[in-house]
Design an enzyme around this catalytic site. Structure first.
Site, PDB file in Angstrom:
ATOM      1  N   ASN A  34      -9.102  -6.826   7.085  1.00 30.34           N
ATOM      2  CA  ASN A  34      -8.445  -7.903   6.344  1.00 30.34           C
ATOM      3  C   ASN A  34      -7.030  -8.071   6.913  1.00 30.34           C
ATOM      4  OD1 ASN A  34      -7.366  -9.657   4.487  1.00 30.34           O
ATOM      5  ND2 ASN A  34      -7.372  -8.196   2.777  1.00 30.34           N
ATOM      6  N   TRP A  35      -6.859  -9.125   7.698  1.00 35.79           N
ATOM      7  CA  TRP A  35      -5.543  -9.328   8.352  1.00 35.79           C
ATOM      8  C   TRP A  35      -4.496  -9.887   7.386  1.00 35.79           C
ATOM      9  CZ3 TRP A  35      -6.262 -11.844  13.886  1.00 35.79           C
ATOM     10  CH2 TRP A  35      -7.044 -10.987  14.672  1.00 35.79           C
ATOM     11  N   LYS A  36      -4.949 -10.335   6.221  1.00 34.39           N
ATOM     12  CA  LYS A  36      -4.050 -10.958   5.224  1.00 34.39           C
ATOM     13  C   LYS A  36      -3.264 -12.112   5.874  1.00 34.39           C
ATOM     14  CE  LYS A  36      -4.042  -6.655   2.752  1.00 34.39           C
ATOM     15  NZ  LYS A  36      -3.470  -5.823   1.730  1.00 34.39           N
ATOM     16  N   HIS A  91      -9.942 -10.667  -3.932  1.00 35.91           N
ATOM     17  CA  HIS A  91      -9.015  -9.605  -3.531  1.00 35.91           C
ATOM     18  C   HIS A  91      -7.919  -9.486  -4.586  1.00 35.91           C
ATOM     19  CE1 HIS A  91      -5.959  -7.400  -1.333  1.00 35.91           C
ATOM     20  NE2 HIS A  91      -6.929  -6.980  -0.546  1.00 35.91           N
ATOM     21  N   GLY A 111      -6.761  -2.965   5.580  1.00 39.77           N
ATOM     22  CA  GLY A 111      -5.683  -3.950   5.645  1.00 39.77           C
ATOM     23  C   GLY A 111      -4.740  -3.600   6.782  1.00 39.77           C
ATOM     24  N   GLY A 112      -3.613  -3.017   6.435  1.00 41.68           N
ATOM     25  CA  GLY A 112      -2.545  -2.711   7.399  1.00 41.68           C
ATOM     26  C   GLY A 112      -3.026  -2.103   8.713  1.00 41.68           C
ATOM     27  N   GLY A 114      -1.974  -0.836   0.224  1.00 42.47           N
ATOM     28  CA  GLY A 114      -0.686  -0.990   0.894  1.00 42.47           C
ATOM     29  C   GLY A 114       0.371   0.009   0.452  1.00 42.47           C
ATOM     30  N   SER A 124      -5.218   1.673   1.655  1.00 43.10           N
ATOM     31  CA  SER A 124      -4.492   2.624   2.512  1.00 43.10           C
ATOM     32  C   SER A 124      -5.415   3.448   3.414  1.00 43.10           C
ATOM     33  CB  SER A 124      -3.602   3.540   1.674  1.00 43.10           C
ATOM     34  OG  SER A 124      -2.606   2.774   1.023  1.00 43.10           O
ATOM     35  N   GLU A 171      -4.855  -9.185  -4.395  1.00 46.09           N
ATOM     36  CA  GLU A 171      -3.661 -10.012  -4.155  1.00 46.09           C
ATOM     37  C   GLU A 171      -3.901 -11.449  -4.621  1.00 46.09           C
ATOM     38  OE1 GLU A 171      -3.248  -8.928  -0.055  1.00 46.09           O
ATOM     39  OE2 GLU A 171      -2.610  -6.924  -0.662  1.00 46.09           O
ATOM     40  N   GLU A 198     -11.578  -1.310  -4.502  1.00 42.69           N
ATOM     41  CA  GLU A 198     -10.201  -1.160  -4.045  1.00 42.69           C
ATOM     42  C   GLU A 198      -9.269  -0.934  -5.239  1.00 42.69           C
ATOM     43  OE1 GLU A 198      -9.428  -3.205  -0.065  1.00 42.69           O
ATOM     44  OE2 GLU A 198      -9.336  -4.782  -1.549  1.00 42.69           O
TER      45      GLU A 198
HETATM   46  P1  PGA Z   1      -4.392  -1.680   3.015  1.00 37.97           P
HETATM   47  O1  PGA Z   1      -5.058  -2.977   2.397  1.00 37.97           O
HETATM   48  O2  PGA Z   1      -5.413  -1.045   3.913  1.00 37.97           O
HETATM   49  O3  PGA Z   1      -3.195  -2.171   3.752  1.00 37.97           O
HETATM   50  O4  PGA Z   1      -4.046  -0.794   1.858  1.00 37.97           O
HETATM   51  C1  PGA Z   1      -6.382  -2.981   1.982  1.00 37.97           C
HETATM   52  C2  PGA Z   1      -6.715  -4.292   1.359  1.00 37.97           C
HETATM   53  O5  PGA Z   1      -5.835  -4.977   0.831  1.00 37.97           O
HETATM   54  O6  PGA Z   1      -7.849  -4.733   1.372  1.00 37.97           O
END
Ligand code: PGA
Length: 250
Positions: free
Chosen positions: A10-12, A97, A227-228, A174, A206, A99, A168
């Site tokens: 997930n590049w966001k 998600h 994500g990150g 994050g 994470s 977010e 999640e």
């Molecule tokens: P993260 O994000 O790996 O940066 O914690 C995961 C996600 O938001 O799906």
């Protein structure tokens, strides 16, 4: 050992065209020396990069997903992207998600409508669920299971079987504070047991090359949503390399 492991990047809201090209090129270069047998790798870049990404991944085993979609195939919804538009570019879509739930006020109801629309358009939804805070066991289980129940509200068993869930916990996203793998395993099991059909459940929050093995070892976890760490080709490739150790050799 697992038959298949799913890795979703997930590049966001990261990645200009130039950055996206660099990242996919580095992933492709790394994959030349890595086997991806038994792995399904889905990159979810921003909408603006999907077309270019599609061109760049041609001839590889990489797949594409979007990070969101609207709940209708078309209409007067300025600024929105419909699932019907996305099928030209990708096969998957992340829905619900945390977010989006948090910053764009997406409710369980809206999430369930998006899931239905995505399936109707021919996309495979990756549905995110997870408790907001570390709290009493019963309460958080209830929070997650309510999200799952709402997600499948409009679906018959056949449609439901096409879903992928991502567990999640919001407090782990994050933060560098990943969930304990055995705890994530229990929650995944709970999600699976709450449904009448078998669906894959991923863990997200994470995930890093150093902690991902702990999640792959769990019986009820079918992959990870990253994500990150998916924005750095070297980290992402290390995660792919680790995943290979946990899939049975063909
Ligand atoms: P993260 O994000 O790996 O940066 O914690 C995961 C996600 O938001 O799906």
């Amino acid at each position: 050992m697992k038959e298949e492991i799913l890795l979703v990047a997930n590049w966001k809201m990261y990645g200009t065209k130039k950055e996206g090209i660099k990242l996919i090129s580095a992933i492709k270069a790394g994959l030349k020396n890595l086997s991806t047998e038994g792995l399904t790798i889905v990159l979810c870049p921003p909408f603006t990069f999907l077309e270019k990404a599609k061109e760049l991944i041609e001839g590889t085993r990489l797949k594409l997903g979007a990070q969101n979609c609207h709940f209708l195939p078309c209409g007067a919804y300025t600024g929105e992207i419909s699932p019907l538009m996305l099928v030209d570019y990708c096969q998957y879509v992340i829905i619900g998600h945390s977010e989006r739930r948090r910053y764009f006020f997406e409710t369980d109801q809206l999430v369930s409508e998006k899931i239905k629309a995505a399936l109707e358009a021919g996309l495979r939804p990756i549905v995110c669920v997870g408790e907001k805070q570390k709290k009493h066991k019963k309460e958080k289980e209830e929070e997650v299971l309510n999200q799952v129940k709402a997600a499948v509200a409009y679906l018959d068993n056949k449609k439901m079987a096409q879903l992928i869930f991502a567990y999640e916990p919001v407090w782990a996203i994050g933060t560098g504070n990943e969930a304990d793998p055995s705890y994530a395993n229990r929650m995944s099991q709970l999600i699976k047991e709450s449904l009448p059909v078998n669906v894959p459940v991923l863990y997200g929050g994470s995930v890093e090359p150093d902690n991902v093995g702990g999640f792959f070892k769990q019986e009820m976890i079918d992959g990870v949503l990253i994500g990150g760490a998916s924005l750095q080709a070297s980290y992402f490739l290390k995660i792919i390399q680790k995943a290979r150790r946990y899939v049975s050799q063909p």
